[in-house]
Structures are given as C-alpha cells and as structure tokens.
Design an enzyme around this catalytic site. Structure first.
Site, PDB file in Angstrom:
ATOM      1  N   ILE A   1       9.678  10.948  45.628  1.00 41.24           N
ATOM      2  CA  ILE A   1       8.272  11.425  45.982  1.00 41.24           C
ATOM      3  C   ILE A   1       7.431  10.256  45.642  1.00 41.24           C
ATOM      4  O   ILE A   1       7.499   9.618  44.610  1.00 41.24           O
ATOM      5  CB  ILE A   1       8.153  12.782  44.977  1.00 41.24           C
TER       6      ILE A   1
ATOM      7  N   HIS B   1      11.611  16.978  58.245  1.00 39.10           N
ATOM      8  CA  HIS B   1      12.034  17.963  57.097  1.00 39.10           C
ATOM      9  C   HIS B   1      12.937  18.875  58.002  1.00 39.10           C
ATOM     10  O   HIS B   1      12.408  19.452  58.861  1.00 39.10           O
ATOM     11  CB  HIS B   1      10.887  18.623  56.451  1.00 39.10           C
TER      12      HIS B   1
HETATM   13  C1  GRF Z   1      17.504  14.760  57.390  1.00 40.73           C
HETATM   14  O1  GRF Z   1      18.163  16.018  57.328  1.00 40.73           O
HETATM   15  C2  GRF Z   1      16.103  15.030  57.292  1.00 40.73           C
HETATM   16  O2  GRF Z   1      15.595  15.936  57.848  1.00 40.73           O
HETATM   17  C3  GRF Z   1      15.823  14.976  55.667  1.00 40.73           C
HETATM   18  O3  GRF Z   1      16.874  14.182  55.224  1.00 40.73           O
HETATM   19  C4  GRF Z   1      17.687  14.184  56.038  1.00 40.73           C
HETATM   20  C5  GRF Z   1      18.266  12.719  56.236  1.00 40.73           C
HETATM   21  O4  GRF Z   1      19.168  12.441  57.134  1.00 40.73           O
HETATM   22  N1  GRF Z   1      14.486  14.630  55.169  1.00 40.73           N
HETATM   23  P1  GRF Z   1      19.523  11.356  57.602  1.00 40.73           P
HETATM   24  O5  GRF Z   1      19.557  10.104  56.434  1.00 40.73           O
HETATM   25  O6  GRF Z   1      18.395  10.828  58.670  1.00 40.73           O
HETATM   26  O7  GRF Z   1      20.828  11.173  58.469  1.00 40.73           O
END
Ligand code: GRF
Length: 204
Positions: A95, A112
C-alpha cells in the site's frame, strides 16, 4: 513513435499483467513504452519477463526501510532515474502512502480482479463466489489513497459458472485483465481520459 508516454510498472510477483503491457508496448505504434519495472520483491518472476523484453529492472525491498514513507520515497527516487511519467501497478502488493499517491494523482493506475466498487481488497474471487454473485470481473482505475478505490477507466465482466472455484474464476478473469489493462493504458497515453469531479470520462 515519438512522444510515447514513459511508463513505470510496479510489481511484486508473477507479472502476467506486466507481460500483457510489455506485449502491447512491443508494437512501435503503441502510444506508451515501459521504461522500467520496479519490484519490492527480488524473486518476482515479472523481473525476468522485463529482462527478457529488454526493459531495465530495479528492486526496492520494503524490508530495507523502517516504514512506508521511507520505502515510498525510495521507490520514487528509483523511478526518477528513468524519467517515468506514468505508473501502472500490476500486482504490486504494497500500500502506497498518501504523499506518494498525491504526487502521482491521475498518473497512476491499478488493475484489480473484481468489478469495483464490489470486493476491494484480497481474496476477491472466493468472496465473489461466497456471495453468490452472478457476474464477476476486473477493473482498471486511477489510484487514490484508499486501496482499490479511484476513478474507473475500464472494466470487463465474466459470468460465474456453476462449477467455478476461486481458481477457475481467477483464470477466466485474468484473461480479461490482460485485455483491458493495455487498452486502459492506451486510452491514458492518448489523452482520452479526462476527469469530471472524481469520475474518469473516456473519449471513446
Ligand atoms: C492480478 O489478478 C491483478 O488484478 C491483481 O494482482 C494480480 C497480479 O497478477 N492486482 P500478475 O502478477 O499480473 O500475474
């Protein structure tokens, strides 16, 4: 292409969204290019993806700093070396403090895995299943001080299937994440996102 937006991507792990952004930026006509990838975790697989794409990487470990403020200042200093103009958070599991968020206001976006404002925070897929929602999805939004809030730029929805578990749902949503994140970055880089109050308006 001249005048490409200089983008820094912040990651903590596997980096599949980073990969989607790298792939989009491999097109010379894409209006942005990734000038550095920063991870708070030296073991993040995404660092390898960046290196494979010839993008400089840097690690700023939160463990080396006594608090969030000093860590964020170190992140900011590291980004400064690459003349970063815009930030994409892609699975960045820290954060960021209010000062950092204010400095990058409307120049920092996040992805997200839920249809915000539903299910901010962690464990989104299981929580969606537990609630029995019929549609889930993902959101790209500008970052504000409260985690997983901020003006929405793009969303994609997927239906929940009767046999879904958190893993199958996450996998289906991830496919959409990889589609909307580069699209949202393109919109921002082309100057097609403006703010009206705290809403993002898209010039489609
Ligand atoms: C994804 O699901 C994203 O939405 C979330 O964290 C995950 C990261 O996955 N914030 P990656 O590292 O991009 O494969």
């Amino acid at each position: 292409m001249d005048g490409q937006l200089r983008v820094g991507v912040l990651i903590s792990g596997r980096g599949s969204n980073l990969q989607a952004l790298l792939d989009a930026c491999a097109d010379p006509d894409f209006p942005a290019r990734i000038v550095c990838v920063l991870s708070n975790n030296a073991d993040a697989f995404g660092l390898q993806r960046a290196a494979d794409a010839g993008v400089p990487t840097t690690v700023v470990s939160h463990k080396d700093y006594p608090n969030r403020k000093t860590f964020d200042a170190a992140v900011n200093d590291a980004l400064g070396k690459f003349d970063v103009e815009f930030l994409c958070l892609a699975g960045f599991m820290r954060i960021l403090d209010g000062q950092f968020v204010a400095r990058w206001r409307d120049r920092m976006i996040n992805i997200h895995p839920s249809l915000l404002p539903s299910f901010p925070g962690l464990d989104t897929h299981q929580r969606a299943l537990d609630m029995g929602v019929k549609v889930a999805g993902c959101t790209v939004h500008f970052v504000r001080a409260d985690a997983d809030t901020g003006p929405i730029i793009a969303q994609a929805a997927v239906p929940l299937l009767p046999d879904d578990d958190a893993e199958t749902l996450a996998a289906r949503i991830l496919v959409e994440e990889h589609d909307i994140y580069p699209r949202a970055l393109r919109l921002c880089a082309e100057g097609r996102v403006s703010m009206k109050g705290d809403r993002a308006i898209i010039d489609a």
